[in-house]
Design an enzyme around this catalytic site. Structure first.
Site, mmCIF file in Angstrom:
data_model
loop_
_atom_site.group_PDB
_atom_site.id
_atom_site.type_symbol
_atom_site.label_atom_id
_atom_site.label_comp_id
_atom_site.label_asym_id
_atom_site.label_seq_id
_atom_site.Cartn_x
_atom_site.Cartn_y
_atom_site.Cartn_z
ATOM 1 N N ARG A 67 0.840 -1.209 0.000
ATOM 2 C CA ARG A 67 0.000 0.000 0.000
ATOM 3 C C ARG A 67 0.870 1.253 0.000
ATOM 4 N NH1 ARG A 67 -3.948 -0.601 4.841
ATOM 5 N NH2 ARG A 67 -4.746 1.406 4.108
ATOM 6 N N ASN A 99 -8.693 8.185 6.157
ATOM 7 C CA ASN A 99 -7.615 7.680 5.309
ATOM 8 C C ASN A 99 -6.269 7.809 6.012
ATOM 9 O OD1 ASN A 99 -9.671 7.350 3.494
ATOM 10 N ND2 ASN A 99 -9.225 9.222 2.359
ATOM 11 N N HIS A 116 -7.754 7.426 11.841
ATOM 12 C CA HIS A 116 -7.264 6.043 11.849
ATOM 13 C C HIS A 116 -5.753 5.951 11.732
ATOM 14 C CE1 HIS A 116 -11.505 4.796 10.248
ATOM 15 N NE2 HIS A 116 -11.502 4.996 11.543
ATOM 16 N N CYS A 127 8.665 -0.158 23.092
ATOM 17 C CA CYS A 127 8.872 1.126 23.813
ATOM 18 C C CYS A 127 7.841 2.169 23.413
ATOM 19 C CB CYS A 127 10.284 1.656 23.552
ATOM 20 S SG CYS A 127 10.504 2.294 21.872
ATOM 21 N N CYS A 149 15.319 0.009 19.840
ATOM 22 C CA CYS A 149 15.331 -0.771 21.105
ATOM 23 C C CYS A 149 15.170 -2.247 20.810
ATOM 24 C CB CYS A 149 14.186 -0.303 22.036
ATOM 25 S SG CYS A 149 12.593 -1.027 21.625
ATOM 26 N N GLY A 186 -17.039 10.289 0.231
ATOM 27 C CA GLY A 186 -16.289 9.097 -0.169
ATOM 28 C C GLY A 186 -16.105 8.070 0.921
ATOM 29 N N THR A 187 -17.146 7.911 1.759
ATOM 30 C CA THR A 187 -17.053 6.867 2.778
ATOM 31 C C THR A 187 -18.307 6.001 2.737
ATOM 32 O OG1 THR A 187 -16.772 6.377 5.131
ATOM 33 C CG2 THR A 187 -17.940 8.410 4.603
ATOM 34 N N GLU A 214 -22.199 5.967 -4.759
ATOM 35 C CA GLU A 214 -23.444 5.171 -4.662
ATOM 36 C C GLU A 214 -24.136 5.486 -3.344
ATOM 37 O OE1 GLU A 214 -21.485 1.381 -4.833
ATOM 38 O OE2 GLU A 214 -20.959 1.463 -2.705
#
Ligand code: BV8
Ligand code: ZN
Length: 243
Positions: A67, A99, A116, A127, A149, A186-187, A214
């Protein structure tokens, strides 16, 4: 529909925008639930979970590397640039995006909250250090990135079953409490708690406008639902506002 939406936006002083994968679709980034949302026959919802990462971190990192390479080779599209214009026009503006691809930032959006997380950041499982992350140049056999670490790194994104960053959610709620208009763009409106945003906006007496290819579960509760490509429709809104 565009005309009514322009009329509402002309009266708007405080605009809240929620975006989803559909806004990046015209940049060639596969959406989560669309037909192109599969990778090696896995669905995103199977891979974007702590369980999947625990079971097979190499597979999940391979998906994220795939991605990331798609995104670094992609460009923001007219939908992203129209939202930058809207931010310039509006006295008060907040963009909450689901996004993780940084395309809004690359287009020039400034007042933005990433609900997100971001695919170009990692977090150390040992850590907790968060740091920027670029795919390793050469395809090293060591596909699992580690921290200084020595802890295993994970993408700094919110997986299914993980809670949303509280501070970000709170800032979005605070802004919504004095929002005139919420633009849902757009969701698919199926991922929670982002899917609750349109209803929260309405409860705060905001007018609500949806842009999507849609109908979605959101379409029946918004004031105006306009079907079409975000890149086209958002640009039409900008031209309508400039008239
Ligand atoms: C949480 C980061 C709780 C990773 C992502 C009720 C309440 C609370 C939780 C739940 C609940 N019910 C179910 C849940 C669990 C879950 C959930 O919602 N599941 C769904 C599948 C039912 N929610 C969670 O787990 C969330 N966590 O609430 O925690 C909790 C509380 C306390 C303690 C512990 C836990 C966390 C969810 C976050 C998941 N992470 N991404 C990564 O990216 O790798 S979600 C992922 O889906 C992306 O962020 C994506 O943006 C997001 C939403 O999808 P969309 O953006 O809408 O994309 P999609 O493909 O679905 O749709 C694209 C749309 O665009 C379509 O409508 C299409 O028509 C349209 N489109 C396409 N092209 C265009 C277009 N529109 C316009 N123009 C175009 N050109
Ligand atoms: Zn560490």
């Amino acid at each position: 529909m565009i005309h009514e939406a322009c009329t509402i936006l002309k009266e708007t002083q405080t605009l809240f925008v929620l975006t989803g994968a559909g806004v990046s679709a015209e940049s060639g980034i596969p959406t989560f639930r669309g037909s192109s949302g599969l990778w090696k026959n896995y669905s995103a919802t199977e891979l974007a979970t702590p369980q999947a990462f625990k079971k097979n971190p190499a597979l999940v990192w391979e998906w994220y590397h795939w991605r990331q390479s798609l995104i670094v080779n992609a460009e923001p599209n007219p939908a992203h640039y129209a939202l930058v214009k809207l931010e310039e026009i509006m006295p008060h503006f907040l963009l909450l995006t689901q996004n993780v691809d940084s395309l809004h930032q690359r287009a020039g959006s400034r007042n933005i909250l990433e609900l997100h997380g971001n695919i170009f950041r990692t977090r150390c499982l040992r850590c907790d250090r968060v740091a920027p992350y670029k795919i390793p140049e050469k395809k090293s056999d060591k596909i699992l990135p580690t921290c200084s670490c020595d802890g295993l790194l994970r993408p700094d994104v919110v997986w299914f079953g993980e809670s949303i960053p509280h501070a970000i959610w709170q800032r979005a709620q605070d802004f919504l409490s004095h929002t005139d208009t919420a633009l849902i763009c757009g969701t698919s409106g199926v991922v929670w708690p982002a899917a609750a945003i349109p209803e929260i906006a309405r409860q705060n007496n905001a007018r609500t406008i949806e842009i999507n290819l849609e109908p979605t579960p959101v379409s029946s509760i918004v004031d105006i639902s306009i079907q079409g490509k975000a890149g086209d429709l958002l640009q039409q809104l900008i031209s309508g506002l400039n008239q």
